[in-house]
Design an enzyme around this catalytic site. Structure first.
Site, PDB file in Angstrom:
ATOM      1  N   PHE A  11       0.837  -1.212   0.000  1.00 56.42           N
ATOM      2  CA  PHE A  11       0.000   0.000   0.000  1.00 56.42           C
ATOM      3  C   PHE A  11       0.876   1.268   0.000  1.00 56.42           C
ATOM      4  CE2 PHE A  11      -2.237   2.574   3.525  1.00 56.42           C
ATOM      5  CZ  PHE A  11      -2.901   3.405   2.635  1.00 56.42           C
ATOM      6  N   GLY A  36       1.303  -7.675  -0.420  1.00 52.17           N
ATOM      7  CA  GLY A  36       1.451  -6.741  -1.542  1.00 52.17           C
ATOM      8  C   GLY A  36       0.908  -7.328  -2.832  1.00 52.17           C
ATOM      9  N   ASP A  51      11.969 -12.669   0.593  1.00 54.77           N
ATOM     10  CA  ASP A  51      11.629 -12.400   1.989  1.00 54.77           C
ATOM     11  C   ASP A  51      12.785 -11.614   2.615  1.00 54.77           C
ATOM     12  OD1 ASP A  51      11.299 -12.740   4.858  1.00 54.77           O
ATOM     13  OD2 ASP A  51       9.887 -14.347   4.392  1.00 54.77           O
ATOM     14  N   ALA A  73       8.677  -2.974   4.295  1.00 59.28           N
ATOM     15  CA  ALA A  73       8.161  -4.344   4.417  1.00 59.28           C
ATOM     16  C   ALA A  73       7.984  -4.707   5.892  1.00 59.28           C
ATOM     17  CB  ALA A  73       9.122  -5.334   3.755  1.00 59.28           C
ATOM     18  N   ALA A  74       6.851  -5.272   6.208  1.00 61.57           N
ATOM     19  CA  ALA A  74       6.595  -5.663   7.594  1.00 61.57           C
ATOM     20  C   ALA A  74       5.369  -6.559   7.661  1.00 61.57           C
ATOM     21  CB  ALA A  74       6.353  -4.417   8.461  1.00 61.57           C
ATOM     22  N   TYR A 140       3.119  -6.261  17.890  1.00 61.08           N
ATOM     23  CA  TYR A 140       3.462  -5.490  16.690  1.00 61.08           C
ATOM     24  C   TYR A 140       4.200  -4.206  17.071  1.00 61.08           C
ATOM     25  CZ  TYR A 140       2.692  -2.199  12.829  1.00 61.08           C
ATOM     26  OH  TYR A 140       2.852  -1.241  11.853  1.00 61.08           O
TER      27      TYR A 140
HETATM   28  N1  LIG Z   1      -0.989   1.428   7.116  1.00 60.02           N
HETATM   29  C1  LIG Z   1      -0.797   2.052   8.249  1.00 60.02           C
HETATM   30  O1  LIG Z   1      -1.698   2.726   8.760  1.00 60.02           O
HETATM   31  C2  LIG Z   1       0.531   2.011   8.949  1.00 60.02           C
HETATM   32  C3  LIG Z   1       0.645   2.691  10.168  1.00 60.02           C
HETATM   33  C4  LIG Z   1       1.867   2.661  10.820  1.00 60.02           C
HETATM   34  C5  LIG Z   1       2.950   2.020  10.261  1.00 60.02           C
HETATM   35  N2  LIG Z   1       2.808   1.350   9.085  1.00 60.02           N
HETATM   36  C6  LIG Z   1       3.993   0.669   8.515  1.00 60.02           C
HETATM   37  O2  LIG Z   1       4.106   1.025   7.153  1.00 60.02           O
HETATM   38  C7  LIG Z   1       4.744  -0.032   6.422  1.00 60.02           C
HETATM   39  C8  LIG Z   1       3.953  -0.354   5.173  1.00 60.02           C
HETATM   40  O3  LIG Z   1       2.669  -0.867   5.573  1.00 60.02           O
HETATM   41  P1  LIG Z   1       1.399  -0.887   4.611  1.00 60.02           P
HETATM   42  O4  LIG Z   1       0.269  -0.299   5.360  1.00 60.02           O
HETATM   43  O5  LIG Z   1       1.774  -0.344   3.282  1.00 60.02           O
HETATM   44  O6  LIG Z   1       1.108  -2.443   4.545  1.00 60.02           O
HETATM   45  P2  LIG Z   1       1.204  -3.485   3.334  1.00 60.02           P
HETATM   46  O7  LIG Z   1       0.865  -4.809   3.920  1.00 60.02           O
HETATM   47  O8  LIG Z   1       0.418  -3.007   2.177  1.00 60.02           O
HETATM   48  O9  LIG Z   1       2.744  -3.400   2.946  1.00 60.02           O
HETATM   49  C9  LIG Z   1       3.731  -4.238   3.488  1.00 60.02           C
HETATM   50  C10 LIG Z   1       4.468  -4.868   2.323  1.00 60.02           C
HETATM   51  O10 LIG Z   1       5.539  -5.679   2.843  1.00 60.02           O
HETATM   52  C11 LIG Z   1       5.529  -6.933   2.185  1.00 60.02           C
HETATM   53  N3  LIG Z   1       6.093  -7.897   3.122  1.00 60.02           N
HETATM   54  C12 LIG Z   1       5.552  -8.363   4.281  1.00 60.02           C
HETATM   55  N4  LIG Z   1       6.374  -9.234   4.867  1.00 60.02           N
HETATM   56  C13 LIG Z   1       7.479  -9.326   4.069  1.00 60.02           C
HETATM   57  C14 LIG Z   1       8.686 -10.092   4.132  1.00 60.02           C
HETATM   58  N5  LIG Z   1       8.923 -10.918   5.151  1.00 60.02           N
HETATM   59  N6  LIG Z   1       9.605  -9.951   3.147  1.00 60.02           N
HETATM   60  C15 LIG Z   1       9.369  -9.100   2.101  1.00 60.02           C
HETATM   61  N7  LIG Z   1       8.234  -8.371   1.986  1.00 60.02           N
HETATM   62  C16 LIG Z   1       7.312  -8.484   2.955  1.00 60.02           C
HETATM   63  C17 LIG Z   1       4.079  -7.200   1.852  1.00 60.02           C
HETATM   64  O11 LIG Z   1       3.908  -8.130   0.798  1.00 60.02           O
HETATM   65  C18 LIG Z   1       3.583  -5.801   1.506  1.00 60.02           C
HETATM   66  O12 LIG Z   1       3.739  -5.525   0.131  1.00 60.02           O
HETATM   67  C19 LIG Z   1       4.886  -1.190   7.409  1.00 60.02           C
HETATM   68  O13 LIG Z   1       6.217  -1.189   7.881  1.00 60.02           O
HETATM   69  C20 LIG Z   1       3.928  -0.839   8.542  1.00 60.02           C
HETATM   70  O14 LIG Z   1       4.356  -1.377   9.769  1.00 60.02           O
HETATM   71  C21 LIG Z   1       1.625   1.325   8.410  1.00 60.02           C
END
Ligand SMILES: NC(=O)c1ccc[n+]([C@@H]2O[C@H](COP(=O)([O-])OP(=O)(O)OC[C@H]3O[C@@H](n4cnc5c(N)ncnc54)[C@H](O)[C@@H]3O)[C@@H](O)[C@H]2O)c1
Length: 307
Positions: A11, A36, A51, A73-74, A140
């Protein structure tokens, strides 16, 4: 400039990749596609389905030698982290450690890290500033904070420069419904399908909703920011779920059917974060008004339903 974006098919990461391309920099994406989507990665962008915990990540550093790493990534689900704290820790903390090791080895000049307001735990006072106590109430939040601590130590021991961005609740297009702050995408998706929306509690609980394009721009600002700092990336505006529903009704020009259910254990009642430090030092502030961001999000999900 070569910029490796982990989680670049996700995202927030996919919007960061778009900003990088606009600037004429060269993005490289690593993502295991667990949440993703490959279609979010712009064509011609080098993409590796790897990964972040794996040894094979080193190939990407060896091959591309990125100057900057933006680490998104998370494992992003609070709920998953309470069921699977080991896996959450492996991805968020040990996965970050693997990246840090490679950043130091391949002399990356800057790491930008996506952290979260979840590190603060329950707000003792609002708005939450970066000086607020850190006491996560979820695995988390703890795994994200542990990663922050490894980043600090890598800076001290190996001189790796960093910027840590603690996002509030990010919303917008391409958001996975299972992600940390999925309430907007869940509500928008249900609303356009004319399904009932369930609100846990009385709907007066507030969140600080920041638009994904603003968050992507904060990451870009962080790339060139000199100094090792931690910033809240937020709007400093509490928005009640009932207000979100009202804005959605206006955007869709239709009344929505709402069910109020019992509050969920562990849900935070009120939270919003000050971005004053980011404004002063990073020269970043949110640009997109909530109504504008919701309208763009609604249009995006409506177009998906139409196609
Ligand atoms: N969305 C929110 O409101 C929010 C708030 C605070 C922090 N965050 C942080 O922002 C970052 C992005 O989150 P997002 O909301 O875009 O979520 P998301 O799930 O869309 O993006 C995370 C991406 O990481 C990839 N991923 C997960 N585990 C992986 C691994 N082991 N190896 C490689 N790729 C991996 C997923 O496939 C995904 O594309 C994260 O670090 C999250 O902790 C998000």
């Amino acid at each position: 400039m070569k910029v490796l974006v982990t989680g670049g098919a996700g995202f927030i990461g996919s919007f960061i990749v778009e900003e990088i391309i606009k600037l004429g920099w060269e993005p490289i994406v690593v993502d295991d596609l667990s949440t993703g989507n490959l279609s979010f990665v712009p064509k011609n962008t080098p993409f590796y389905n790897i990964d972040i915990r794996s040894q094979s990540l080193e190939q990407v550093f060896r091959m591309h030698n990125p100057q900057v790493v933006i680490h998104q990534a998370a494992q992003v689900s609070v709920e998953f982290s309470s069921r699977q704290p080991f896996t959450d820790c492996e991805i968020n903390t040990l996965g970050t450690l693997n990246i840090l090791k490679l950043c130091a080895k391949y002399k990356v000049s800057k790491l930008v890290y996506a952290s979260s307001a979840a590190v603060y735990g329950i707000a003792k006072e609002v708005p939450i500033t970066e000086n607020h106590s850190v006491l996560p109430i979820s695995f988390y939040g703890l795994s994200k904070y542990s990663a922050e601590q490894y980043i600090h130590l890598y800076q001290q021991l190996y001189g790796l420069n960093y910027t840590i961005l603690r996002y509030s609740n990010v919303y917008g297009m391409r958001q996975n419904m299972h992600s940390e702050a999925g309430v907007v995408s869940i509500f928008v998706n249900k609303a356009i399908k004319e399904q009932q929306l369930t609100v846990y509690g009385d709907g007066n609980q507030t969140r600080d909703f920041v638009f994904v394009r603003d968050v992507a721009k904060a990451n870009i600002q962080a790339v060139t920011y000199m100094g090792n700092e931690t910033f809240n990336i937020s709007t400093n505006q509490p928005v009640a779920l009932n207000e979100l529903i009202a804005v959605l009704q206006q955007s869709l020009s239709q009344p929505l059917e709402i069910i109020y259910a019992d509050p969920r254990a562990g849900d935070i009642k009120d939270s919003y974060l000050s971005y004053a430090r980011a404004k002063q030092l990073l020269k970043w502030e949110p640009q997109i008004a909530f109504e504008t961001g919701i309208n763009e999000t609604v249009e995006y999900y409506q177009s998906l339903v139409r196609n």
